[in-house]
Scaffold this active site. Sequence first.
Site, PDB file in Angstrom:
ATOM      1  N   THR A 121       0.883  -1.165   0.000  1.00  0.00           N
ATOM      2  CA  THR A 121       0.000   0.000   0.000  1.00  0.00           C
ATOM      3  C   THR A 121       0.919   1.212   0.000  1.00  0.00           C
ATOM      4  O   THR A 121       1.797   1.342   0.862  1.00  0.00           O
ATOM      5  CB  THR A 121      -0.922   0.012   1.237  1.00  0.00           C
ATOM      6  N   GLU A 123       1.727   5.296   0.150  1.00  0.00           N
ATOM      7  CA  GLU A 123       1.278   6.589   0.673  1.00  0.00           C
ATOM      8  C   GLU A 123       1.730   7.639  -0.343  1.00  0.00           C
ATOM      9  O   GLU A 123       2.920   7.784  -0.587  1.00  0.00           O
ATOM     10  CB  GLU A 123       1.916   6.854   2.027  1.00  0.00           C
TER      11      GLU A 123
END
Length: 180
Positions: A121, A123
């Site tokens: 994931t 950012e």
Amino acid sequence: MILTGNQIKKEIAKGNIVIDKFSKNSVQPNSYDFHLGRELIRYSNGVLNDAKNPALEDKVIIKDTGFMLKPEEFYLGITEEMTASKTYTQLLYGDNSIGSLGIWVQISAPMAHVGSKIRWTLEIKCVKPVIIYPGMKFGKICFLVNEGEIVPYGDETFLDSGRYLKNEITSSLINHKVVS
């Protein structure tokens, strides 16, 4: 110590590093290029995000024609690749090409522990509007040699639990409780 590109290829051949969607063209002198997946979660500026009750997520699918990132928004993205190693620690970061576009990648959580199996994931924050595309090179992953006894990140049951590998973007797990 960081593995060289040639050593990354050798460790993949031995099974010590797994990269699902591997491409030999993505091997660099000391890293592996990762690519941006099609999905984003968008958090708009001005929407309260409470750690106990995270803000509603706006899911976005990046079309082949691209998607414009805006400075007033924060995004979670995902890598195309899944990476894993029971031997090496992984470190993910943006690169100069992405940084030169005014995009910051992986602001706070760049490390995957030994034993992690992860589709990262990401950012993502930008300082100016910029159009991004699915599948574009978005940064690098390097593999670090560990010193001392290796204790893998959890046991096999935990690794296969799907907590971190849902094949989708993982929002904040700050209030997540592992059920045994």
